[in-house]
Design a protein around this motif. Sequence first.
Motif, PDB file in Angstrom:
ATOM      1  N   THR A  33      23.566 -48.797   0.782  1.00  0.00           N
ATOM      2  CA  THR A  33      23.453 -49.423   2.114  1.00  0.00           C
ATOM      3  C   THR A  33      24.127 -48.037   3.172  1.00  0.00           C
ATOM      4  O   THR A  33      23.431 -48.108   4.206  1.00  0.00           O
ATOM      5  N   ALA A  34      25.223 -47.424   2.757  1.00  0.00           N
ATOM      6  CA  ALA A  34      25.567 -46.250   3.443  1.00  0.00           C
ATOM      7  C   ALA A  34      24.363 -45.278   3.578  1.00  0.00           C
ATOM      8  O   ALA A  34      24.031 -44.556   4.743  1.00  0.00           O
ATOM      9  N   LEU A  39      20.999 -49.020  16.517  1.00  0.00           N
ATOM     10  CA  LEU A  39      21.427 -49.785  15.349  1.00  0.00           C
ATOM     11  C   LEU A  39      21.685 -51.099  15.690  1.00  0.00           C
ATOM     12  O   LEU A  39      21.743 -51.997  14.523  1.00  0.00           O
ATOM     13  N   ILE A  40      21.838 -51.509  16.821  1.00  0.00           N
ATOM     14  CA  ILE A  40      22.039 -52.849  17.006  1.00  0.00           C
ATOM     15  C   ILE A  40      20.744 -53.479  17.823  1.00  0.00           C
ATOM     16  O   ILE A  40      20.457 -52.917  18.775  1.00  0.00           O
ATOM     17  N   ALA A  54      22.125 -46.771   6.175  1.00  0.00           N
ATOM     18  CA  ALA A  54      22.379 -46.623   7.437  1.00  0.00           C
ATOM     19  C   ALA A  54      22.279 -45.061   8.152  1.00  0.00           C
ATOM     20  O   ALA A  54      21.808 -44.834   9.010  1.00  0.00           O
ATOM     21  N   VAL A  55      22.697 -44.296   7.021  1.00  0.00           N
ATOM     22  CA  VAL A  55      22.625 -42.883   7.871  1.00  0.00           C
ATOM     23  C   VAL A  55      21.039 -42.541   7.958  1.00  0.00           C
ATOM     24  O   VAL A  55      20.736 -41.815   9.122  1.00  0.00           O
ATOM     25  N   GLU A  76      26.245 -57.707  12.980  1.00  0.00           N
ATOM     26  CA  GLU A  76      25.516 -56.553  13.197  1.00  0.00           C
ATOM     27  C   GLU A  76      24.338 -56.230  14.043  1.00  0.00           C
ATOM     28  O   GLU A  76      23.909 -55.471  14.521  1.00  0.00           O
ATOM     29  N   ARG A  98      19.925 -44.197  11.009  1.00  0.00           N
ATOM     30  CA  ARG A  98      20.493 -43.604  12.288  1.00  0.00           C
ATOM     31  C   ARG A  98      19.767 -42.418  12.579  1.00  0.00           C
ATOM     32  O   ARG A  98      19.397 -42.065  13.898  1.00  0.00           O
ATOM     33  N   PRO A 139      24.083 -52.835   7.413  1.00  0.00           N
ATOM     34  CA  PRO A 139      24.559 -52.280   6.049  1.00  0.00           C
ATOM     35  C   PRO A 139      25.348 -53.046   5.399  1.00  0.00           C
ATOM     36  O   PRO A 139      25.144 -53.304   4.345  1.00  0.00           O
TER      37      PRO A 139
END
Lengths: 656, 656
Positions: free
Chosen positions: A165-166, A192-193, A169-170, A412, A173, A138
């Motif tokens: 981007t938040a 996420l990685i 990300a959510v 990231e 996830r 993100p």
Amino acid sequence: CFQCRYFTAFLAYGGSNLVLAAAAAAICAYIAPAAAGSGIPEVKAYLNGVDAYSILAPSTLFVKIFGSILGVSAGFVLGKEGPMVHTGACIANLLGQGGSRKYHLTCNWLRYFKNDRDRRDLITCGCAAGVAAAFRAPVGGVLFALEEAASWWRSALLWRAFFTTAVVAVVLRTLIEFCRSGKCGLFGQGGLIMFDLSSTVATYSSPDLLAIILLGIIGGIFGGLFNFLLDKILRIYSIINERGAPSKILLTIIVSVITSMCSYGLPWLASCTQCPEDAVEQCPTVGRSGNYKNFQCPPGYYNGMASLFFNTNDDAIRNLFSTGTATEYHMSSLFIFFVAIYCLGLVTYGIAVPSGLFIPVILAGATYGRIVGTLLGSISSLDPGLFALLGAASFLGGTMRMTVSVCVILLELTNDLQMLPLVMLVLLISKTIADSFNKGVYDQIVVMKGLPYMEAHAEPYMRHLVAGDVVTGPLITFSGVEKVGDIVTALRITGHNGFPVVDEPPLTEVPELVGLVIRSHLLVLLKGKMFMKEPVKMSGSFVMERFGAFDFAKAGSGKGLKIEDLHFTDEEMQMYVDLHAIANTSPYTVVETMSLAKAALLFRELGLRHLLVVPKTPYRPPIVGILTRHDFVAEHIHDLFPSLNPHNFHSASMGG
Amino acid sequence: CFQCRYFTAFLAYGGSNLVLAAAAAAICAYIAPAAAGSGIPEVKAYLNGVDAYSILAPSTLFVKIFGSILGVSAGFVLGKEGPMVHTGACIANLLGQGGSRKYHLTCNWLRYFKNDRDRRDLITCGCAAGVAAAFRAPVGGVLFALEEAASWWRSALLWRAFFTTAVVAVVLRTLIEFCRSGKCGLFGQGGLIMFDLSSTVATYSSPDLLAIILLGIIGGIFGGLFNFLLDKILRIYSIINERGAPSKILLTIIVSVITSMCSYGLPWLASCTQCPEDAVEQCPTVGRSGNYKNFQCPPGYYNGMASLFFNTNDDAIRNLFSTGTATEYHMSSLFIFFVAIYCLGLVTYGIAVPSGLFIPVILAGATYGRIVGTLLGSISSLDPGLFALLGAASFLGGTMRMTVSVCVILLELTNDLQMLPLVMLVLLISKTIADSFNKGVYDQIVVMKGLPYMEAHAEPYMRHLVAGDVVTGPLITFSGVEKVGDIVTALRITGHNGFPVVDEPPLTEVPELVGLVIRSHLLVLLKGKMFMKEPVKMSGSFVMERFGAFDFAKAGSGKGLKIEDLHFTDEEMQMYVDLHAIANTSPYTVVETMSLAKAALLFRELGLRHLLVVPKTPYRPPIVGILTRHDFVAEHIHDLFPSLNPHNFHSASMGG
């Protein structure tokens, strides 16, 4: 027979690749040619102010999504990251213009982005979302949008991109959590990685630093060379592609066959290696992804080259980045893989398939990083997997010339904060070296496509010119109250988008500049047919009663009115129309003696489309000319002033 | 007696704090009052174009460094991060003006930053370096410089800031490596990651998300309240501080005594807790830093509140962030600590000591985060240490209103990439809520200090005005060839920095605008005394033979020529001087009927200091007036147009 079975397997493999590739090329060539390639250069040009036709159209979006899926499935050496950026931009554009009227998908509350700036901001956020989704990064997405995509940047935009981007990300996830049990194939893997290196403790000393500087230099040279060769290949391809859709599909098929042959054929060159006793993973690999592909080897052995070639690109990167596997790949395997990926990456980009450059670049960079790491194994204590990461960073720096965003994206991707100073160092070196050869790959493609991109800085030769020097062509101005016929003729015979409006006696005492009208507003006014028999000034509110603000809002790409759509009777052509209400009465102006460099700065920083040039002395018409984006392009200026210092001009042309 | 020994200890503790605090206040009050506070608002204003006197002077640098050391040593609730940003900016400024002439530290090769823009870029890089060094967060430093400090941003600047922080990272890394064996006290501890949380695996579910949303809301409310109270307290303090240096020192001493009493006295309220059996660290703590401070407790017990209060701020943060220590602190201890830190943070900021806001904000935020985490322990599976991190993020978002940079700084501080989506979420919520109350703390201080900061956006009421409306005062113009006496008089009686130059008959046929001369260039020209008996135009090259480009370069702050330094004979006053050679012949201009909002945008985006207003119609003098930064300030416009909608105006005033 034994050989026949392998040959049949190749036919099945190559055949499926070929069908997928042909399908990708077909939808791309027939439905939306603009969807070919990465899309990042086009989005970059759009955000700079170049409204290229159909770059963000719904058909492009469709082809981008499905073409990218087909292209990646076809086993090409290409990435999905660039197309995902373009996809994000297309979706943002679709939202910004309130859905698609053509496909009957409209939504009224989404129609509040009807001006250039808001729509650009939205598309910038779309780019950020694309990168955030592609790399699960993100913050990297925000930085990519800032460093590479956007031409203008405001604090509010930073915060909006961050918000976007938040949310990405959510959502990511949540989806990963949902898919963790393996419901969605490979999607849930890695969380996420994507390429987790965090377990490795990196302590480094002076010899490591020297190795890293060497890696940076190699990255700069390979990167510069890559950009140079890519430019040449794209120019050859554009000749082929211009011949029409069948040529495009044929070219794609040829590249597909070459790719299949490489990925199936080259692993045969490698000898089988015995599985290491202390392997962390299962050896040989069972299932789709893993470090130790069995390929043609007997049980207990693996084929290192097949682990790289005969695999998805993501898995190949994961294998290259893997630590604690220093002796896994033969030097020769890595070397052959590097040469093949470098060349395949070059020949794949220009074909009529949505294709990103990140994956080929990361793959090639990681490979030579691992080669260097293995060669220097005796003097450096760093793991070859970390060298692969640094190699990828150096090649990214050498081709794309991004710094902060690549740094954060890699951080990231790998979750390896300890390596941050080394990644920064290697990026700086490779970018500096590559910058001395040529421009970044996206800038180069923008220039090659002939898009009138405005650089942030003015070229040095512009200091020797003034704004009045580059004004050309007959200037078409309208009176404040103009005859309909004159307007229609002007709109028909020219492609201009902006026209100055000048009040002349008897309306005013002396000729006076009223402002600027733009083509789309003129068309709306003409369509409304609020014409008068006599040239008299109307009150502005009268026009505003008739039209709403939405009527003048910017239409979606290719959806505005066209002058060909309007028809007027001879009587109407003799009538008059009042332009005062629709004129922009505060256009930005420069005096004709203003330095062209400063005018260019004004034009660029304020994101203008038209800049009026006014005379320095009185007793002349109140307007000298109009400057548009094209008037600042190096080629245009060169045509006007062939005598300008050619060396300066060359650099200008490179930078223009 | 037993009590006497504790009292003596308090006297020693409080006394040392007091002496250090008084020393910090003394050097700050007597040598460089500008060094008080964080310095970030001032640097922000400088980068916006406000050249406040002595903000970046060498004396400020000196006091900032040593005052910050003394202030942190004195045990105040303040951080070294803001002062480090200011220190970075000061060093950059010193390098940019080629050293300090006053202190005989000059360096010729450093004199190439003699224009506004280059110097601003250098200072932006200085800010980035300051944050990078303070938090050991190189990428966070770049983003801080971008999001909070800089007003203009170019791609080249991004890359330069990145280069700067890469060098910072490498140097830091080398020093940490050198200090790892404990040679430099606490410096080598923790490596590049100051508060390592990476060992914690964060998996979170829907109840956690709700808890985090709650945390964001609390952060927004507390943050808005903090800014509101800080503004009130700073206004009270400014009355006290205006009374002179002794008052400043007295105020600092009072705050120091209160702080000492809190940190020594409040831990007595806490009861002793038995050391946990399974503690990872030694309990009670031996030496300076650790989770379990013994304080007054018997062996085998620790005092939780002393672990927070009677400790360095960094260690307190580390203790709050520590995971796997859910029951370490009593609820009451955390609550008392939160109230104390919140209030001490408020009263400490305005005293005459270099003081940053990051540490108090992180401390207070981490404390209430831990409180919420402990309270919700039954429904949320997240560790209280992670709640502390999220609490710190929420309070940072609520006070400073930064998003991307706080996110990356926290990421680099804690190395906890898994938490990134949660940190982003909490930042977004707290910033959104706090933004509905008031402005960010730095913006608020800029407004309170009366610095004419130009916002990136134009205020709504500006749309109802045109450029000509706000032009005031008698305009002083010079002729192309002007009498020395007139120039000297104009420079003496006004403080203007820019003067339009107009050629008049007989030099030209009609009055014609030549350009703009600025005060410092006029002074250089006058000092050269190239005067003529008759008003005739000289050739430009003649002037350039006499002066070098360096003569006209921008001097360091407070180092330029002053009109009082120049003396002229009566004969010289009657002579003439040619201004054509030093006039900027391409000044940016707007027509008087240009919308003020658009003029403000032009002014801000191009980073101008003067904007010429030209008439719309001919047959009038070629210049109507000059707009400067002050003409766009809300108060000025309100004085001119008291009738403007007060509500609009109020919001404008908040934003101005």
